[in-house]
Design a protein around this motif. Structure first.
Motif, PDB file in Angstrom:
ATOM      1  N   UNK A   1     -21.527  27.663 -32.064  1.00 31.64           N
ATOM      2  CA  UNK A   1     -22.652  26.573 -32.773  1.00 31.64           C
ATOM      3  C   UNK A   1     -23.655  26.362 -32.049  1.00 31.64           C
ATOM      4  N   UNK A   2     -23.644  26.198 -30.713  1.00 27.03           N
ATOM      5  CA  UNK A   2     -24.794  26.053 -29.714  1.00 27.03           C
ATOM      6  C   UNK A   2     -25.557  27.059 -29.817  1.00 27.03           C
ATOM      7  N   UNK A   3     -24.874  28.350 -29.769  1.00 25.69           N
ATOM      8  CA  UNK A   3     -25.699  29.608 -29.575  1.00 25.69           C
ATOM      9  C   UNK A   3     -26.700  29.981 -30.715  1.00 25.69           C
ATOM     10  N   UNK A   4     -26.164  29.497 -32.138  1.00 26.79           N
ATOM     11  CA  UNK A   4     -26.947  29.792 -33.425  1.00 26.79           C
ATOM     12  C   UNK A   4     -27.945  28.491 -33.273  1.00 26.79           C
ATOM     13  N   UNK A   5     -27.688  27.413 -32.410  1.00 26.71           N
ATOM     14  CA  UNK A   5     -28.577  26.180 -32.565  1.00 26.71           C
ATOM     15  C   UNK A   5     -28.472  25.539 -34.076  1.00 26.71           C
ATOM     16  N   UNK A   6     -27.195  25.550 -34.419  1.00 26.30           N
ATOM     17  CA  UNK A   6     -26.917  25.005 -35.735  1.00 26.30           C
ATOM     18  C   UNK A   6     -26.716  23.417 -35.492  1.00 26.30           C
ATOM     19  N   UNK A   7     -26.745  22.426 -36.646  1.00 25.06           N
ATOM     20  CA  UNK A   7     -26.742  20.911 -36.413  1.00 25.06           C
ATOM     21  C   UNK A   7     -25.237  20.907 -36.098  1.00 25.06           C
ATOM     22  N   UNK A   8     -24.297  21.639 -36.929  1.00 26.02           N
ATOM     23  CA  UNK A   8     -22.593  20.927 -36.638  1.00 26.02           C
ATOM     24  C   UNK A   8     -22.137  22.375 -37.027  1.00 26.02           C
ATOM     25  N   UNK A   9     -20.938  22.464 -36.523  1.00 30.68           N
ATOM     26  CA  UNK A   9     -19.956  23.443 -36.783  1.00 30.68           C
ATOM     27  C   UNK A   9     -19.585  23.544 -38.477  1.00 30.68           C
ATOM     28  N   UNK A  10     -19.339  22.434 -38.911  1.00 32.69           N
ATOM     29  CA  UNK A  10     -19.060  22.493 -40.209  1.00 32.69           C
ATOM     30  C   UNK A  10     -19.894  22.904 -41.248  1.00 32.69           C
ATOM     31  N   UNK A  11     -21.181  22.767 -40.880  1.00 31.70           N
ATOM     32  CA  UNK A  11     -22.362  23.291 -41.610  1.00 31.70           C
ATOM     33  C   UNK A  11     -22.265  24.706 -41.841  1.00 31.70           C
ATOM     34  N   UNK A  12     -21.493  25.408 -40.988  1.00 33.44           N
ATOM     35  CA  UNK A  12     -21.635  26.824 -40.903  1.00 33.44           C
ATOM     36  C   UNK A  12     -20.371  27.328 -41.745  1.00 33.44           C
ATOM     37  N   UNK A  13     -19.327  26.631 -41.694  1.00 31.29           N
ATOM     38  CA  UNK A  13     -18.042  27.131 -42.210  1.00 31.29           C
ATOM     39  C   UNK A  13     -18.408  27.641 -43.747  1.00 31.29           C
ATOM     40  N   UNK A  14     -17.967  28.752 -44.409  1.00 27.89           N
ATOM     41  CA  UNK A  14     -18.082  29.378 -45.616  1.00 27.89           C
ATOM     42  C   UNK A  14     -19.317  30.019 -45.727  1.00 27.89           C
ATOM     43  N   UNK A  15     -20.200  29.843 -44.954  1.00 33.29           N
ATOM     44  CA  UNK A  15     -21.662  30.749 -45.208  1.00 33.29           C
ATOM     45  C   UNK A  15     -21.283  32.025 -45.000  1.00 33.29           C
ATOM     46  N   UNK A  16     -22.140  32.904 -45.662  1.00 31.83           N
ATOM     47  CA  UNK A  16     -22.326  34.361 -45.273  1.00 31.83           C
ATOM     48  C   UNK A  16     -22.775  34.483 -44.226  1.00 31.83           C
ATOM     49  N   UNK A  17     -22.293  35.641 -43.390  1.00 28.68           N
ATOM     50  CA  UNK A  17     -23.036  35.623 -41.816  1.00 28.68           C
ATOM     51  C   UNK A  17     -24.133  35.894 -41.819  1.00 28.68           C
ATOM     52  N   UNK A  18     -24.631  36.816 -42.889  1.00 30.39           N
ATOM     53  CA  UNK A  18     -26.160  37.197 -43.024  1.00 30.39           C
ATOM     54  C   UNK A  18     -27.092  36.050 -42.901  1.00 30.39           C
ATOM     55  N   UNK A  19     -26.616  34.790 -43.505  1.00 33.15           N
ATOM     56  CA  UNK A  19     -27.498  33.685 -43.446  1.00 33.15           C
ATOM     57  C   UNK A  19     -27.561  32.895 -42.326  1.00 33.15           C
ATOM     58  N   UNK A  20     -26.707  33.179 -41.489  1.00 32.93           N
ATOM     59  CA  UNK A  20     -26.602  32.478 -40.136  1.00 32.93           C
ATOM     60  C   UNK A  20     -26.982  33.367 -38.908  1.00 32.93           C
ATOM     61  N   UNK A  21     -26.796  34.457 -38.928  1.00 34.38           N
ATOM     62  CA  UNK A  21     -27.432  35.407 -37.905  1.00 34.38           C
ATOM     63  C   UNK A  21     -28.291  36.159 -38.446  1.00 34.38           C
ATOM     64  N   UNK A  22     -29.418  36.196 -37.781  1.00 36.02           N
ATOM     65  CA  UNK A  22     -30.740  37.076 -38.333  1.00 36.02           C
ATOM     66  C   UNK A  22     -30.547  37.916 -37.200  1.00 36.02           C
ATOM     67  N   UNK A  23     -30.058  39.057 -37.285  1.00 35.91           N
ATOM     68  CA  UNK A  23     -29.904  40.049 -36.080  1.00 35.91           C
ATOM     69  C   UNK A  23     -31.077  41.134 -36.224  1.00 35.91           C
TER      70      UNK A  23
END
Length: 729
Positions: free
Chosen positions: A173-195
């Motif tokens: 969660x810190x690595x991605x610089x997200x606001x919270x862990x719960x905000x990431x659960x259920x999201x498509x990985x492509x929306x989270x990691x822009x590789x």
């Protein structure tokens, strides 16, 4: 392979690319316990085994693996089986690796070959760990345990199911610089990691989900939620999460690692290409063998890297190496201290060179010296130059001449012992004084123009008397030489003062004696010639003939006396070079001698505009040669030819006649500086004067037989430089 029947049977997976370690595991572990060993070389193959095997009791893994490292593998295993015994082996101990392994809940962290009974210990460790896992494994909720462990690791762990986030740990969660862990659960990985990678993340995940591959690993630039970009290493594996198929991502921030690698690369490049020799020696080995040498060391010593690695640097020592310098370095190494020494070493081909060696200890975190870094610099030219300078310094300091130098502000740069003694100067105070402060006012007013002319690059020579209180007056031959830097800029003046008081006194005494003898000889010879003429007039026959002989001999002696006066005057007076037009000089000599000897045929062939910087007396030497060629020629007609030629460095004057030639005894006296006794007539003394003039001008005189059988005399004199002038004052 052990039989799978029985509770004691232990299924063990060994992951290593070290064939020797693998073979030892294969033979040693079953010999100490009922352990079945499966060997794979990569994490990718290990994942396949983990997915396909119903039973796996223990994993033994190397840290250094071909496709990833043991820590990333451990984190993947912990996501699936958080309590499975996992033993991590490394070849060398590392606090960083140990810390990360402990954070990921490694069962045991071991260093290879650290114990003599390593395999017996390992077998016992496996038995105990597997027994504990079998007894207590069912008491732990795998999901809760995995999440707890994964939150403690350093890397980001993301569990995907059908491409969506089912779990992400706190570091992720810190690595991605997200606001919270719960905000990431259920999201498509492509929306989270822009590789940012040559391959799309969706394609990679699709391959893993289809189980076409169970493992992938790549480096990418990861764009975080806050807009910053970092370098990441992403490991993708097929796995099970809470009993069903999933995909696990291990995301590791390698920005600092890449910076360290870049820094290390730069340092290695800097060392490899440094302009001085560099070496690293193993201080833990009693003989301190070399483990690294750079290119300059190879070039400096002539030895290749392959020839010296593993050897002590003493191979550079030789017959004349100073044992004291060697001992100084050895004592510093024993004391674990730095040292710098200047030592005579030998290259591979046997040639000597002076080596300035600097040794510095490299200390581990705990302070122990593990290595020594050495710097080798060829200072042969510097040593030779310093020795030469010491020799010059000794020569100047011990010289009997007075030698000193001043800068353009007339401040003393140095003064030798003779100069300091003459002016009563202490060694320490010389450079604090100026020239006007040392010499008296009258002397300074006289010499200042000379010093100033020397500052602009003009060499100066003059004579001057100097006096000191309670000391007799001394006469010095003084010469100023410009002090020049490498760029030929004049920065000061150096003076040499030679005491010629005794020489000048002797010259005055000789001049007085010469004048007295010439006066007396003239008077007495005039009496002789007068009486000889009276006898010849009043007698006849043999007596009159004898009187004539006396008269002729007396005339020759008078002629020699006059020539001797000319020679003495030339030798006793210093000469000043001047610019001479050779054509005009030759024309002047020819005109005078044609007037004096109208029956002689005298010709000249001299190019116009031929300038030479030489002694003006050269004209007198040329006249002496031409007149000698005319007077001592009994042939008719008398012919004399004067010619000149030039080169970049010299002017050649040739006088050729058709006479009988110059006697051998006279040539010997002139050319070989033989005894002057054969010069019994003024002609011989004239040639001797010619030799003295040419020699003082820095030239040479040569005698040959001419084309017509007569004499050919050649004078070769340097052309000189326009600013090569001296002054007399």
């Amino acid at each position: 392979m052990a039989s799978e029947a029985g509770e004691g049977y232990i299924s063990t997976l060994v992951v290593t690319a070290d064939r020797e370690f693998a073979a030892t595991c294969q033979t040693q572990l079953p010999s100490h316990a009922d352990i079945d060993v499966t060997i794979v070389e990569t994490v990718g193959k290990a994942i396949d085994v983990i997915i396909s095997r119903d039973r796996l009791d223990c994993i033994i893994s190397d840290h250094d693996l071909p496709d990833t490292d043991g820590i990333a593998f451990l984190e993947v295993v912990r996501a699936q089986t958080p309590t499975l015994p996992f033993v991590l082996f490394t070849s060398h101990g590392s606090e960083q690796v140990a810390s990360r392994a402990i954070s990921a809940d490694v069962t045991e962290y071991l260093i290879k070959e650290s114990h003599a009974d390593q395999w017996e210990r390992l077998a016992s460790l496996i038995e105990d760990a597997v027994a504990y896992h079998r007894k207590h494994g069912d008491l732990v909720d795998p999901r809760t345990r995995a999440q707890t462990l994964l939150d403690a690791v350093d890397d980001g762990i993301v569990v995907l199911r059908d491409g969506h986030v089912e779990y992400i740990n706190s570091p992720g969660t810190e690595l991605i610089a997200a606001k919270s862990r719960s905000s990431l659960i259920g999201q498509a990985i492509g929306d989270i990691l822009d590789v940012e990678d040559s391959r799309s993340l969706s394609d990679i995940l699709a391959v893993i989900r289809r189980r076409d591959r169970s493992f992938d690993r790549f480096k990418a630039q990861l764009e975080r939620r806050d807009g910053t970009v970092l370098s990441a290493e992403i490991t993708v594996t097929a796995a099970e999460w809470t009993g069903s198929a999933a995909t696990i991502l291990v995301v590791r921030d390698v920005s600092e690692h890449e910076e360290r690698e870049q820094d290390l690369w730069l340092k290695n490049r800097a060392m490899d290409n440094a302009p001085i020799g560099m070496t690293i020696a193993d201080a833990d080995n009693p003989d301190s063998p070399l483990i690294y040498v750079n290119k300059q060391f190879e070039q400096l010593t002539g030895y290749s890297k392959d020839e010296v690695l593993g050897a002590n640097c003493r191979f550079l020592q030789g017959v004349d190496t100073d044992p004291a310098a060697v001992r100084e370095m050895r004592d510093a190494i024993d004391a674990r201290e730095s040292v710098r020494a200047q030592i005579r070493n030998y290259r591979k081909d046997g040639t000597e060179f002076w080596n300035r060696v600097t040794l510095a200890p490299i200390r581990a975190t705990g302070g122990d010296v593990t290595h020594y870094i050495g710097f080798q610099e060829d200072i042969t030219e510097q040593v030779v130059r310093e020795r030469r300078l010491r020799q010059y310094e000794y020569a100047i300091e011990s010289a009997s001449d007075l030698i000193a130098a001043v800068d353009k502000d007339y401040q003393f740069l140095f003064a030798n012992q003779a100069y300091r003694d003459f002016y009563d100067l202490d060694t320490d105070e010389v450079t604090d004084k100026t020239l006007p402060e040392v010499v008296d006012t009258e002397t300074w007013e006289t010499i200042q123009p000379y010093v100033d002319r020397n500052f602009v690059g003009e060499p100066i020579q003059f004579e001057m008397t100097r006096s000191r209180p309670d000391q007799p007056t001394r006469t010095f031959d003084i010469r100023y030489h410009p002090l020049e830097q490498v760029n030929e800029e004049t920065v000061g003046a150096m003076a040499t003062m030679r005491d010629i008081t005794g020489q000048r006194e002797r010259e005055r005494q000789l001049a007085s004696l010469d004048r007295m003898l010439r006066h007396n000889l003239h008077n007495e010879l005039n009496v002789i010639t007068g009486h000889a003429e009276m006898i010849a007039e009043r007698t006849s026959g043999d007596v009159a003939g004898w009187a004539g002989v006396i008269d002729r001999v007396a005339d020759r002696i008078l002629e020699q006396v006059d020539k001797e006066r000319e020679v003495v005057d030339f030798l006793s007076q210093p000469s000043t070079p001047a610019a001479i037009d050779v054509s005009e000089t030759v024309d002047s000599v020819v005109d005078r001698l044609e007037t004096r000897h109208p029956d002689a045929e005298i010709s000249d062939n001299v190019p116009g505009d031929l300038q030479v910087l030489t002694l003006p007396e050269l004209e007198r030497a040329l006249e002496e040669l031409v007149e000698n060629a005319v007077v001592h020629n009994d042939r008719a007609p008398i012919t004399v030819a004067v010619s000149a030629a030039t080169s970049e460095t010299a002017v050649t004057l040739t006088v050729e006649d058709n006479g009988p030639g110059i006697p051998d005894e006279e040539r010997r006296v002139i050319v070989d500086d033989a005894d002057i006794e054969p010069l019994l007539h003024s002609n011989g003394m004239g040639l001797w004067l010619v030799k003295r003039i040419v020699t003082r001008a820095g030239g040479t005189i040569q005698f040959d037989t001419g084309d017509t059988g007569g004499s050919r005399v050649t004078l070769v004199v340097p052309r000189g430089e326009p600013n090569s002038r001296t002054r007399r004052g």
